[in-house]
Write an enzyme that holds these catalytic residues in place. Structure first.
Site, PDB file in Angstrom:
ATOM      1  N   PHE A 183      -0.370  -4.634  -4.552  1.00  0.00           N
ATOM      2  CA  PHE A 183      -1.488  -4.329  -5.445  1.00  0.00           C
ATOM      3  C   PHE A 183      -2.302  -5.584  -5.709  1.00  0.00           C
ATOM      4  CE2 PHE A 183       2.105  -5.542  -8.057  1.00  0.00           C
ATOM      5  CZ  PHE A 183       1.566  -6.376  -9.019  1.00  0.00           C
ATOM      6  N   CYS A 184      -3.546  -5.358  -6.149  1.00  0.00           N
ATOM      7  CA  CYS A 184      -4.441  -6.458  -6.521  1.00  0.00           C
ATOM      8  C   CYS A 184      -5.404  -5.935  -7.578  1.00  0.00           C
ATOM      9  CB  CYS A 184      -5.179  -7.004  -5.295  1.00  0.00           C
ATOM     10  SG  CYS A 184      -6.175  -5.764  -4.436  1.00  0.00           S
ATOM     11  N   THR A 185      -6.396  -6.717  -7.945  1.00  0.00           N
ATOM     12  CA  THR A 185      -7.260  -6.362  -9.073  1.00  0.00           C
ATOM     13  C   THR A 185      -8.033  -5.066  -8.839  1.00  0.00           C
ATOM     14  OG1 THR A 185      -7.512  -8.714  -9.564  1.00  0.00           O
ATOM     15  CG2 THR A 185      -9.051  -7.206 -10.631  1.00  0.00           C
ATOM     16  N   GLY A 187      -8.474  -3.677  -5.387  1.00  0.00           N
ATOM     17  CA  GLY A 187      -8.111  -3.024  -4.137  1.00  0.00           C
ATOM     18  C   GLY A 187      -8.491  -3.759  -2.874  1.00  0.00           C
ATOM     19  N   ILE A 212      -5.489  -2.531  -9.848  1.00  0.00           N
ATOM     20  CA  ILE A 212      -5.009  -2.551 -11.233  1.00  0.00           C
ATOM     21  C   ILE A 212      -6.040  -1.951 -12.183  1.00  0.00           C
ATOM     22  CG2 ILE A 212      -4.238  -4.053 -13.106  1.00  0.00           C
ATOM     23  CD1 ILE A 212      -3.581  -6.128 -10.806  1.00  0.00           C
TER      24      ILE A 212
END
Length: 314
Positions: A183-185, A187, A212
């Site tokens: 996952f990341c901020t 996508g 996120i």
């Protein structure tokens, strides 16, 4: 999308073939300025990425312009609101990559991991058979992350491939590889990190659709496996569930987020230093930062922008 805040913030990206990045840069810059939009957009031959803010109507017009570009009709956009403009100026820049990984053969348009909706994410990462990896940089992870997530402690996204290759055996072991969830901020980093893992021979790779920010927007706090806040690359600094404003502030010296606890440190001085950067700078540099901060505060009191004002990039 309408928000209950006067400013609409749009975080967007799209991997697409951009034939003439410089021409698109100029057209985007003109469109944004005509609508009074501020923020940062990055354009490369592989696509477009960035975060912009302005009136709801102005943002809608810019998004419509982007969607009218070849292969950009389905550009991913995540909306939120802000009480005040979170950017100082508008910047549109041409880059080699819209998110820098330094792996030129990786093409997210050809192969990426399996998207997982926010509502299905908890079941995946709670499974002991799943390895959960946070693909963001160390200072972002320090602000908040998911339960069971591995923190690579990378300083930049460019460090991620080397970290994975070095840690692969420890992470995946021998025999059939476990499921890997990343996952990341918003996508975009996961588009490349999942494509990278698949190129490295990892078959079961998943990533959080919308990142996120989408999870915090859609998953109620009572059901959440997220702890802390999510760092964002603008003057809001961090957001919480429902994308509500967070408690962190930005250290003006090093651009790192500082928590309420961090602001209680003897090494923290508003506009000058924080515990993370205090020993990275000399007394002379801190004195210069102190004077700069004084000038910026005087400028704000007069209602004008200080010429040296800077803004973080997405």
């Amino acid at each position: 999308m309408q928000t209950n805040q006067p400013i609409t913030v749009a975080a967007l990206y799209r991997f697409a073939v951009i034939a003439d990045p410089a021409a698109l840069r100029d057209a985007l810059d003109a469109t944004c300025r005509a609508q009074g939009i501020k923020g940062t957009l990055l354009v490369a031959r592989e696509g477009i990425n960035g975060t912009i803010a302005g009136t709801a109507d102005g943002i809608a017009r810019v998004v419509d312009f982007i969607r009218a570009q070849p292969d950009c009709a389905t550009v991913d956009v995540k909306y939120s609101g802000a009480a005040e403009m979170p950017f100082y100026r508008m910047k549109v820049r041409v880059k080699q990559e819209i998110v820098t990984m330094g792996e030129p053969d990786i093409d997210p348009r050809a192969s990426v991991g399996t998207y997982v909706a926010p509502q299905d994410w908890n079941a995946l990462i709670a499974d002991p058979a799943t390895i959960v990896i946070d693909t963001r940089n160390d200072y972002e992870v320090d602000v908040g992350t998911f339960e069971r997530a591995i923190d690579p402690r990378t300083r930049t996204f460019r460090d991620f491939p080397e970290w994975f290759r070095r840690e692969r055996e420890r992470l995946l072991g021998e025999g059939k590889a476990p499921k890997v969830a990343m996952f990341c901020t918003g996508g975009i980093r996961c588009e490349k990190s999942t494509a990278f893992l698949k190129a490295e021979g990892v078959d079961e790779v998943y990533h959080l659709k919308g990142g996120i920010l989408k999870y915090l927007e859609e998953v109620p706090p009572a059901d959440s496996l997220w702890h802390g806040e999510c760092f964002v690359f603008d003057e809001r600094v961090a957001v919480g569930h429902g994308l509500s404003p967070g408690s962190h502030v930005l250290c003006r010296a090093c651009r790192r987020p500082v928590s309420e606890e961090g602001r209680a440190s003897d090494l923290y001085e508003d506009g000058v230093s924080c515990a993370a950067c205090y020993h990275e700078r000399t007394d002379e540099q801190r004195a210069s930062a102190r004077e700069r901060d004084r000038q910026e505060k005087l400028a704000r009191a007069r209602g004008v922008a200080h010429i040296g004002a800077v803004q973080g990039a997405p």
